[in-house]
Design a protein around this motif. Structure first.
Motif, PDB file in Angstrom:
ATOM      1  N   THR A 238      22.219  66.868  58.159  1.00  0.00           N
ATOM      2  CA  THR A 238      22.474  67.974  59.070  1.00  0.00           C
ATOM      3  C   THR A 238      23.941  67.934  59.485  1.00  0.00           C
ATOM      4  OG1 THR A 238      22.152  66.831  61.183  1.00  0.00           O
ATOM      5  CG2 THR A 238      20.158  67.529  60.006  1.00  0.00           C
ATOM      6  N   PRO A 239      24.466  68.999  60.068  1.00  0.00           N
ATOM      7  CA  PRO A 239      25.839  68.937  60.594  1.00  0.00           C
ATOM      8  C   PRO A 239      26.018  67.848  61.638  1.00  0.00           C
ATOM      9  CG  PRO A 239      25.092  71.214  60.442  1.00  0.00           C
ATOM     10  CD  PRO A 239      23.892  70.348  60.164  1.00  0.00           C
ATOM     11  N   ALA A 240      24.921  67.386  62.245  1.00  0.00           N
ATOM     12  CA  ALA A 240      24.996  66.347  63.264  1.00  0.00           C
ATOM     13  C   ALA A 240      24.880  64.942  62.678  1.00  0.00           C
ATOM     14  CB  ALA A 240      23.887  66.552  64.294  1.00  0.00           C
ATOM     15  N   TYR A 277      19.950  66.500  66.175  1.00  0.00           N
ATOM     16  CA  TYR A 277      19.362  66.835  64.872  1.00  0.00           C
ATOM     17  C   TYR A 277      18.433  68.043  64.965  1.00  0.00           C
ATOM     18  CZ  TYR A 277      20.739  62.093  63.354  1.00  0.00           C
ATOM     19  OH  TYR A 277      21.427  60.952  63.049  1.00  0.00           O
ATOM     20  N   ALA A 278      17.715  68.149  66.085  1.00  0.00           N
ATOM     21  CA  ALA A 278      16.635  69.128  66.178  1.00  0.00           C
ATOM     22  C   ALA A 278      17.099  70.552  65.921  1.00  0.00           C
ATOM     23  CB  ALA A 278      15.972  69.043  67.556  1.00  0.00           C
ATOM     24  N   SER A 279      18.257  70.912  66.461  1.00  0.00           N
ATOM     25  CA  SER A 279      18.710  72.298  66.315  1.00  0.00           C
ATOM     26  C   SER A 279      19.171  72.619  64.905  1.00  0.00           C
ATOM     27  CB  SER A 279      19.844  72.585  67.308  1.00  0.00           C
ATOM     28  OG  SER A 279      20.966  71.776  67.024  1.00  0.00           O
ATOM     29  N   PHE A 336      13.899  74.672  73.581  1.00  0.00           N
ATOM     30  CA  PHE A 336      15.211  74.060  73.832  1.00  0.00           C
ATOM     31  C   PHE A 336      15.712  73.334  72.584  1.00  0.00           C
ATOM     32  CE2 PHE A 336      17.357  70.059  75.178  1.00  0.00           C
ATOM     33  CZ  PHE A 336      18.553  70.620  75.599  1.00  0.00           C
ATOM     34  N   TRP A 337      14.826  72.540  71.911  1.00  0.00           N
ATOM     35  CA  TRP A 337      15.227  71.834  70.689  1.00  0.00           C
ATOM     36  C   TRP A 337      15.768  72.792  69.644  1.00  0.00           C
ATOM     37  CZ3 TRP A 337      10.008  68.924  69.478  1.00  0.00           C
ATOM     38  CH2 TRP A 337       9.753  67.992  70.479  1.00  0.00           C
ATOM     39  N   GLN A 338      15.085  73.930  69.524  1.00  0.00           N
ATOM     40  CA  GLN A 338      15.296  74.799  68.360  1.00  0.00           C
ATOM     41  C   GLN A 338      16.414  75.824  68.557  1.00  0.00           C
ATOM     42  OE1 GLN A 338      11.358  76.340  67.720  1.00  0.00           O
ATOM     43  NE2 GLN A 338      10.489  74.294  67.410  1.00  0.00           N
TER      44      GLN A 338
END
Length: 343
Positions: A238-240, A277-279, A336-338
């Motif tokens: 992920t980008p994170a 990571y979640a988003s 909120f995560w998404q």
């Protein structure tokens, strides 16, 4: 960022002899007649990088001349063979010297001398199955890493992060970024802007050290996936950053972050990484899980549960317990995560 080299080095009897002679133990390069085979400049560089007068060495034949010219001190080498990464090292001095190489290793009958010689600033034996690399984003299941290979920048970053390898170049670069800020704060002077901080103007000397390879998280994750019956675990880029484990499901996906300790520092690290990571998780992310070798404190569990994050911890070999966040909290936090999720 350092380059990363895949170096086959254990797959045949000749390679294993070389390993025994120059990786298992340091080679004294200061005594006759070996010292006389070095040029003055080569001897000077070796003494600077290895003041003890001994170093571990490896080499490559003329078929790899162009590849070897790309390498520099501080680059990382993964020594491979028999389906495992068997050692990890950091390059010290590089030079081309057939007589010196021949004093350590017999020339290959077809390819000739191993005249592209390099010393190792650090070296650590490991046992990392190729499956761990195959699970990383961008790598292919079944790749047996035949032949010397220099990874591209993205794969190099992935493998350093994914295998928990702390390179000396990155460590020193981070220190160089921190020092100007600390100095300014101590002396009550202006802090230079971000661009200036990221300019690598500060020089430093690489030196012999113990290579740092963080394996606890990987071993914990291996045992956890084994307990779940997962034969081919997958990770997500992920980008994170790279997730430790990504478990797709029909109604979304679960992201797992493993930590080597369950103290508050590592609970907070897991929390921050999972939320980051979640988003970026396709699926979308419907469950976030922090994995620990022991049960965190009640305060640590409460912190994770406040954000709807489950906690899984090891209780016995191949046995894990899940302390799930309250379903109402997890469901409420999913929006909120998404936020900002792809698609």
């Amino acid at each position: 960022m350092p380059l990363v080299v895949i170096q086959p080095s254990y797959g045949n009897p000749a390679a294993r002899r070389h390993w025994k002679d120059t990786l298992d133990i340091p080679v004294d390069f200061t005594t006759d007649p070996r010292a006389d085979l070095l040029t003055p400049d080569q001897r000077k560089q070796l003494n600077e990088f290895h003041p003890s007068g001994a170093a571990r060495f490896w080499g490559a034949t003329s078929a790899q001349d162009k590849q070897m010219e790309r390498l520099s001190p501080g680059d990382i080498v993964l020594f491979t063979g028999k389906n495992h990464v068997r050692g990890i090292g950091e390059i010290g001095v590089l030079f081309r010297n057939a007589p010196f190489a021949n004093s350590m290793w017999s020339a290959d009958p077809k390819k000739g001398s191993w005249h592209n010689v390099y010393s190792l600033l650090s070296f650590i034996p490991v046992q990392i199955h190729y499956q761990e690399i195959w699970a990383l984003p961008g790598f292919n299941t079944g790749d047996n890493f035949m032949g010397l290979r220099i990874l591209n920048a993205e794969k190099a970053a992935t493998i350093l992060d994914g295998l928990g390898i702390e390179s000396q170049v990155d460590t020193e670069h981070d220190r160089n970024l921190h020092e100007p800020v600390a100095r300014a704060l101590r002396t009550h002077t202006d802090i230079v802007d971000g661009e200036a901080l990221h300019t690598p103007t500060t020089q430093y000397a690489l030196k012999e050290r113990e290579l740092v390879v963080h394996r606890t998280e990987a071993l914990l994750l291996q045992e956890y996936t084994q307990s779940l019956g997962i034969e081919q675990p997958k990770r997500l880029r992920t980008p994170a950053g790279i997730t430790d484990l990504h478990l797709p499901s029909p109604d979304g996906s679960e992201v797992v972050e493993a930590k080597r300790d369950s103290t508050r520092r590592f609970v907070r690290e897991a929390l921050a990484q999972l939320l980051d990571y979640a988003s970026h998780t396709p699926g979308p992310a419907t469950r976030l899980t922090a994995l620990f070798p022991t049960r965190p404190t009640d305060q640590g569990l409460a912190l994770l549960h406040r954000y709807g994050i489950d906690c899984v911890y090891r209780t016995h070999p191949l046995t894990f317990e899940r302390a799930a966040a309250p379903e109402k909290t997890r469901t409420g936090m999913m929006l909120f995560w998404q936020q900002g999720q792809p698609g």
